[in-house]
Write an enzyme that holds these catalytic residues in place. Structure first.
Site, mmCIF file in Angstrom:
data_model
loop_
_atom_site.group_PDB
_atom_site.id
_atom_site.type_symbol
_atom_site.label_atom_id
_atom_site.label_comp_id
_atom_site.label_asym_id
_atom_site.label_seq_id
_atom_site.Cartn_x
_atom_site.Cartn_y
_atom_site.Cartn_z
ATOM 1 N N CYS A 140 0.797 -1.233 0.000
ATOM 2 C CA CYS A 140 0.000 0.000 0.000
ATOM 3 C C CYS A 140 0.828 1.280 0.000
ATOM 4 O O CYS A 140 0.746 2.089 -0.930
ATOM 5 C CB CYS A 140 -0.933 0.018 1.215
ATOM 6 S SG CYS A 140 -2.048 -1.392 1.338
ATOM 7 N N HIS A 199 -3.083 6.623 4.152
ATOM 8 C CA HIS A 199 -1.958 5.728 4.477
ATOM 9 C C HIS A 199 -0.608 6.245 3.996
ATOM 10 O O HIS A 199 0.288 5.475 3.639
ATOM 11 C CB HIS A 199 -2.216 4.323 3.924
ATOM 12 C CG HIS A 199 -1.513 3.257 4.719
ATOM 13 N ND1 HIS A 199 -1.460 1.934 4.332
ATOM 14 C CD2 HIS A 199 -0.819 3.315 5.894
ATOM 15 C CE1 HIS A 199 -0.794 1.224 5.218
ATOM 16 N NE2 HIS A 199 -0.389 2.047 6.177
#
Length: 585
Positions: free
Chosen positions: A82, A143
């Site tokens: 990610c 994130h």
């Protein structure tokens, strides 16, 4: 006198007409710039979508985007995890250029209260669009960090990277966000700290009993010192780890924490509502909306309207819910009459997580015929993702492009369409996709693509000019475990550092045009051009490495460890607790 007035009125009328024409021209120019809706699913496998070959999971709305637009079949993420993948996507640059590659075990940001993140000197496509009068928003997962030095400096926050509006998760979904699903964050270290605290506590209790019963003489000074040690040891694991749900599982609206911890049951609908409302309130001006789905990362949602509806358990239910959300977004665009003015893009940040399963079945995605998955270096299954663009009236419906393309290409594509300029003070690794998607050129500008596993160059893809071949050389591959497995089931996510990989000399070489599943490496005996191919690839590697500069490692231990003074909090720290009010579900 009357003639003078008439002449002056005539001149005024002409001037007014000229100004009106200029205004209309300017308005037409502004209106000609498209809106952008970028939709990214979390951990979605390329094999989970109908238009990419799946005939058991129902994705009619995503398939419709492909039918009405352009489908990219060799669309590549810059990393199989990610944080680095999203950093590359946002900046159009390999994550190693911004310090977002891992040097060891920790390969993504682990805490909202960490100091690592997307550096403030990096330029995102949102920053450029914002400067060109686009209304910019992100709904969903970020994130890429929050703070650097203090709780409210927001140096890595979306609002400091070009977004006017943010609603969603500054972190990501982890199993810790759903009670009963276990933990994702350094579980072995948690156990070690807990056991050490228990041993020290037992030792303290033993000495205290011995002192009070007179069994043997123990200094009170030693008992006090040991008590302090036990308390510090207990806090070292309990405060950061036992309260992970409070620290990481939060919702922010712009720079404010509005729910801590978040309520998962209502999260999908709230994200969808925010996305729809953003489009509606910006229909009269150019806008850019990044819908960063919380699906299909674990823990999987249990939305009642989709529970048990798919053929693939809870994971399939989640994929079908994502498809429904995509349909809702498409319907808003059409209802407002914005279809021909809006480029829509659908993708995943990387491949599905093969190792993620439990007694209830598989919780991660399917990567089709491609080998590997999330966190497995340069294997195709971890980096080949869906890539669909829809822009009625501009892009030919039903087009399919088999040329190598990258998530990093979105950066220059959006910037150029918005009338912006690419930064000239840094290397941009992506290329504008419009000439390829409009059929003006037939070849991708990506002759070489470099695949990183953390900060380590793992593999290189070469698409020679005037050739249909697509060669890919793996310099090392992660060690799968247990023996014979197709993933790193022992450690859950493959590592890239020494001791966890197998180097290859000569490198493993595949021709993806003939062997996309990377099942049979070419050998020097079978491929007469083997050494010439490797020589050309090694030359490209040398040139690429010469473009790299030293930057601070954002995923170092110092930058990823939890720091109380950086923790976003609603209320008075450490008593952080709040529930979002006035939500429409």
């Amino acid at each position: 006198m009357g003639c003078f007035i008439n002449k002056r009125s005539w001149m005024f009328a002409v001037l007014l007409l000229l100004c009106s024409i200029e205004y209309l021209i300017a308005s037409d120019h502004t209106d000609a710039r498209p809106n952008f809706i970028v939709m990214m699913v979390d951990d979605l496998g390329i094999g989970d979508i109908g238009c990419y070959g799946n005939n058991t999971v129902r994705t009619p709305n995503i398939d419709r985007l492909a039918q009405e637009g352009v489908k990219l079949t060799q669309h590549i993420a810059a990393a199989p995890l990610c944080t680095p993948s999203r950093a590359a996507f946002m900046t159009g640059r390999y994550p190693i250029r911004s310090g977002m590659g891992s040097t060891g075990r920790v390969q993504v940001i682990l805490w909202t209260g960490a100091s690592g993140g997307l550096p403030s000197n990096e330029t995102t496509f949102a920053t450029i669009l914002q400067k060109h009068d686009y209304s910019t928003g992100i709904v969903g997962k970020w994130h890429l960090g929050v703070n650097c030095d203090s709780r409210n400096d927001n140096c890595h926050h979306p609002v400091n990277h070009g977004f006017d509006y943010f609603y969603g998760l500054p972190f990501t979904l982890f199993n810790d966000c759903k009670p009963g699903e276990g933990t994702d964050i350094l579980a072995d270290l948690q156990a070690l700290f807990r056991q050490a605290s228990q041993v020290l506590g037992l030792a303290l209790l033993t000495l205290l009993i011995a002192r009070l019963t007179g069994f043997f003489l123990v200094s009170w000074k030693l008992i006090v010192l040991l008590t302090i040690t036990v308390l510090l040891g207990f806090c070292s694991w309990y405060v950061p780890f036992a309260l992970v749900q409070t620290w990481n599982c939060i919702i922010m609206k712009n720079q404010d924490v509005i729910e801590q911890p978040m309520t998962l049951e209502t999260l999908p609908q709230r994200l969808l509502n925010e996305a729809e409302y953003f489009i509606e309130r910006n229909e009269q001006r150019p806008f850019f909306l990044f819908i960063s789905f919380a699906h299909v990362h674990t823990p999987l949602f249990t939305s009642k309207d989709f529970m048990g509806k798919s053929q693939h358990g809870l994971y399939g239910d989640n994929v079908e819910e994502v498809d429904w959300m995509v349909g809702r977004i498409t319907n808003v665009v059409e209802r407002l009459g914005l279809s021909n003015k809006t480029m829509m893009y659908f993708t995943s940040d990387h491949g599905g997580h093969l190792e993620d399963s439990d007694s209830r079945g598989q919780k991660g995605g399917w990567n089709g015929i491609y080998k590997g998955g999330k966190g497995m270096g340069g294997w195709e299954g971890g980096i080949r993702v869906p890539g669909i663009f829809r822009w009625p009236g501009t892009l030919s419906p039903g087009s399919v492009i088999d040329e190598p393309t990258s998530l990093m290409d979105v950066f220059p594509t959006l910037v150029n369409l918005a009338g912006g300029e690419l930064p000239k003070d840094r290397i941009i690794d992506g290329h504008d996709l419009m000439p390829l998607m409009e059929g003006k050129v037939l070849r991708s500008e990506h002759e070489f693509m470099f695949h990183y596993c953390g900060i380590y160059l793992n593999a290189v893809r070469w698409h020679p000019q005037n050739s249909d071949a697509i060669y890919k050389a793996h310099f090392f591959t992660p060690n799968f475990s247990p023996e014979g497995a197709g993933g790193c089931y022992t450690i859950h996510i493959c590592r890239c550092d020494e001791g966890f990989v197998t180097p290859h000399n000569p490198p493993l070489l595949f021709d993806l045009s003939k062997d996309p599943s990377e099942s049979t490496p070419l050998s020097p005996d079978e491929e007469p051009l083997f050494f010439e191919i490797m020589q050309r690839i090694q030359g490209a590697v040398k040139e690429h490495k010469e473009t790299l500069t030293q930057v601070p490692h954002q995923l170092s231990w110092n930058n990823i460890l939890w720091k109380p003074w950086l923790q976003p909090c609603c209320g008075t720290f450490p008593f952080c607790s709040c529930i979002e009010r006035n939500t429409t579900i």
